[in-house]
Scaffold this motif. Sequence first.
Motif, PDB file in Angstrom:
ATOM      1  N   MET A   1       0.820  -1.292   0.240  1.00 12.80           N
ATOM      2  CA  MET A   1      -0.007  -0.045  -0.370  1.00 12.80           C
ATOM      3  C   MET A   1       0.622   1.160   0.163  1.00 12.80           C
ATOM      4  N   SER A   2       1.961   0.894   0.817  1.00 18.15           N
ATOM      5  CA  SER A   2       2.762   2.544   1.094  1.00 18.15           C
ATOM      6  C   SER A   2       3.170   3.437  -0.655  1.00 18.15           C
ATOM      7  N   SER A   3       3.575   1.799  -1.554  1.00 18.26           N
ATOM      8  CA  SER A   3       4.129   1.893  -2.465  1.00 18.26           C
ATOM      9  C   SER A   3       3.187   3.104  -3.525  1.00 18.26           C
ATOM     10  N   GLN A   4       1.871   2.690  -3.450  1.00 19.68           N
ATOM     11  CA  GLN A   4       0.715   3.625  -3.991  1.00 19.68           C
ATOM     12  C   GLN A   4       0.692   4.806  -3.517  1.00 19.68           C
ATOM     13  N   VAL A   5       1.177   4.692  -2.057  1.00 23.40           N
ATOM     14  CA  VAL A   5       1.026   6.731  -1.599  1.00 23.40           C
ATOM     15  C   VAL A   5       2.261   7.097  -1.970  1.00 23.40           C
ATOM     16  N   ILE A   6       3.077   6.558  -2.137  1.00 22.73           N
ATOM     17  CA  ILE A   6       4.751   6.806  -2.439  1.00 22.73           C
ATOM     18  C   ILE A   6       4.129   7.442  -3.872  1.00 22.73           C
ATOM     19  N   GLU A   7       4.024   6.899  -4.914  1.00 21.38           N
ATOM     20  CA  GLU A   7       3.764   6.912  -6.030  1.00 21.38           C
ATOM     21  C   GLU A   7       2.664   8.728  -6.781  1.00 21.38           C
ATOM     22  N   ASN A   8       1.963   8.570  -5.395  1.00 24.96           N
ATOM     23  CA  ASN A   8       1.152   9.416  -5.489  1.00 24.96           C
ATOM     24  C   ASN A   8       1.451  10.410  -5.615  1.00 24.96           C
ATOM     25  N   SER A  64      15.127  -4.346   5.253  1.00 24.61           N
ATOM     26  CA  SER A  64      14.341  -3.943   6.385  1.00 24.61           C
ATOM     27  C   SER A  64      16.042  -3.653   7.151  1.00 24.61           C
ATOM     28  N   LYS A  65      15.461  -2.889   8.218  1.00 27.28           N
ATOM     29  CA  LYS A  65      16.859  -2.973   9.504  1.00 27.28           C
ATOM     30  C   LYS A  65      15.947  -3.176  10.696  1.00 27.28           C
ATOM     31  N   GLN A  66      16.289  -3.498  11.673  1.00 30.65           N
ATOM     32  CA  GLN A  66      16.535  -3.263  13.391  1.00 30.65           C
ATOM     33  C   GLN A  66      17.589  -2.837  14.119  1.00 30.65           C
ATOM     34  N   HIS A  67      16.891  -1.792  14.863  1.00 32.10           N
ATOM     35  CA  HIS A  67      18.174  -0.575  15.466  1.00 32.10           C
ATOM     36  C   HIS A  67      17.978  -1.005  16.942  1.00 32.10           C
ATOM     37  N   ARG A  68      18.396  -0.859  17.663  1.00 30.04           N
ATOM     38  CA  ARG A  68      18.679  -0.476  19.536  1.00 30.04           C
ATOM     39  C   ARG A  68      18.979  -0.033  19.882  1.00 30.04           C
ATOM     40  N   PHE A  69      17.945   1.199  20.540  1.00 32.04           N
ATOM     41  CA  PHE A  69      18.310   2.124  21.474  1.00 32.04           C
ATOM     42  C   PHE A  69      19.099   1.757  22.714  1.00 32.04           C
ATOM     43  N   ASN A  70      19.850   1.589  22.843  1.00 30.76           N
ATOM     44  CA  ASN A  70      20.811   1.984  24.129  1.00 30.76           C
ATOM     45  C   ASN A  70      20.396   2.070  24.971  1.00 30.76           C
ATOM     46  N   ARG A  71      19.521   4.128  24.491  1.00 32.11           N
ATOM     47  CA  ARG A  71      19.634   4.807  26.130  1.00 32.11           C
ATOM     48  C   ARG A  71      18.320   4.051  26.874  1.00 32.11           C
ATOM     49  N   ILE A  72      17.469   3.680  25.994  1.00 31.81           N
ATOM     50  CA  ILE A  72      16.449   3.186  26.459  1.00 31.81           C
ATOM     51  C   ILE A  72      16.249   2.028  26.083  1.00 31.81           C
ATOM     52  N   GLY A  73      16.629   0.729  25.700  1.00 32.55           N
ATOM     53  CA  GLY A  73      16.535  -0.759  26.091  1.00 32.55           C
ATOM     54  C   GLY A  73      15.358  -0.903  24.714  1.00 32.55           C
ATOM     55  N   LYS A  74      14.976  -0.186  23.975  1.00 35.13           N
ATOM     56  CA  LYS A  74      14.426  -0.589  22.856  1.00 35.13           C
ATOM     57  C   LYS A  74      14.954  -1.126  21.020  1.00 35.13           C
ATOM     58  N   THR A  75      14.127  -2.131  20.467  1.00 36.12           N
ATOM     59  CA  THR A  75      14.094  -2.349  19.920  1.00 36.12           C
ATOM     60  C   THR A  75      13.295  -2.383  18.542  1.00 36.12           C
ATOM     61  N   VAL A  76      13.816  -1.331  17.383  1.00 34.07           N
ATOM     62  CA  VAL A  76      12.839  -0.573  16.692  1.00 34.07           C
ATOM     63  C   VAL A  76      13.560  -1.487  15.178  1.00 34.07           C
ATOM     64  N   SER A  77      12.146  -1.573  14.331  1.00 34.85           N
ATOM     65  CA  SER A  77      12.115  -2.372  12.991  1.00 34.85           C
ATOM     66  C   SER A  77      11.701  -1.270  12.176  1.00 34.85           C
ATOM     67  N   TYR A  78      12.946  -1.235  11.135  1.00 36.15           N
ATOM     68  CA  TYR A  78      12.447  -0.421   9.137  1.00 36.15           C
ATOM     69  C   TYR A  78      11.500  -1.248   8.828  1.00 36.15           C
ATOM     70  N   ASP A  79      10.695  -1.141   7.836  1.00 35.32           N
ATOM     71  CA  ASP A  79      10.883  -1.795   6.758  1.00 35.32           C
ATOM     72  C   ASP A  79      11.085  -0.738   5.714  1.00 35.32           C
ATOM     73  N   LYS A  80      11.794  -2.317   4.387  1.00 34.04           N
ATOM     74  CA  LYS A  80      12.313  -1.166   3.309  1.00 34.04           C
ATOM     75  C   LYS A  80      11.578   0.102   2.958  1.00 34.04           C
ATOM     76  N   GLU A  81      10.616   0.177   3.661  1.00 35.06           N
ATOM     77  CA  GLU A  81       9.640   1.488   2.992  1.00 35.06           C
ATOM     78  C   GLU A  81       9.048   2.164   4.661  1.00 35.06           C
ATOM     79  N   VAL A  82       9.522   3.242   4.351  1.00 38.12           N
ATOM     80  CA  VAL A  82       9.177   3.275   5.696  1.00 38.12           C
ATOM     81  C   VAL A  82       8.313   4.785   5.417  1.00 38.12           C
ATOM     82  N   THR A  83       7.117   6.041   5.586  1.00 34.70           N
ATOM     83  CA  THR A  83       6.623   6.761   4.711  1.00 34.70           C
ATOM     84  C   THR A  83       5.659   7.860   6.411  1.00 34.70           C
ATOM     85  N   ALA A  84       5.748   8.674   5.814  1.00 33.95           N
ATOM     86  CA  ALA A  84       4.969   9.576   7.493  1.00 33.95           C
ATOM     87  C   ALA A  84       4.462  10.665   6.341  1.00 33.95           C
TER      88      ALA A  84
END
Length: 146
Positions: A1-8, A64-84
């Motif tokens: 879905m996000s690919s279509q939003v990007i194209e728009n 896609s990528k996972q990143h650990r924010f060590n200062r708060i001890g949280k792991t975050v996953s980023y898909d191949k496409e991130v939109t906002a």
Amino acid sequence: MSSQVIENHRANAEIYSGAPICIEKSRQLLDEISMPKGLLPLDDLVEVGYNRAAGFVWLRQSKSKQHRFNRIGKTVSYDKEVTAFVENRRMKKLTGVKSKELLIWVTISEIFIDESNPDSITFASSTGISRTFPVSAFELEEDGKK
């Protein structure tokens, strides 16, 4: 879905390709909307686009990528496409970002810094769950050492 939003949103967008310029532009964007520059620690970017008129941003990475924010001890996953959709101190209708909470991945739909508490950043899901952390936990490492 996000690919279509990007194209728009491509027609009137600033679009950059290649990791070095994409990393630079993604950090400039975060700075422009008063968000910490380490919020999107994506180093394998292949395309970044910003449609200023719509306030729509996309970041594409080769995998896609996972990143650990060590200062708060949280792991975050980023898909191949991130939109906002972005505005000052806010990223909404976010796609492609998940945070690990205990044993489950929670999709993050909004990230914002409340003007009444500018030292804290809140991550919210569409289910109403939200968590607030110090903004300093998302600064780039080299920024924090200045």
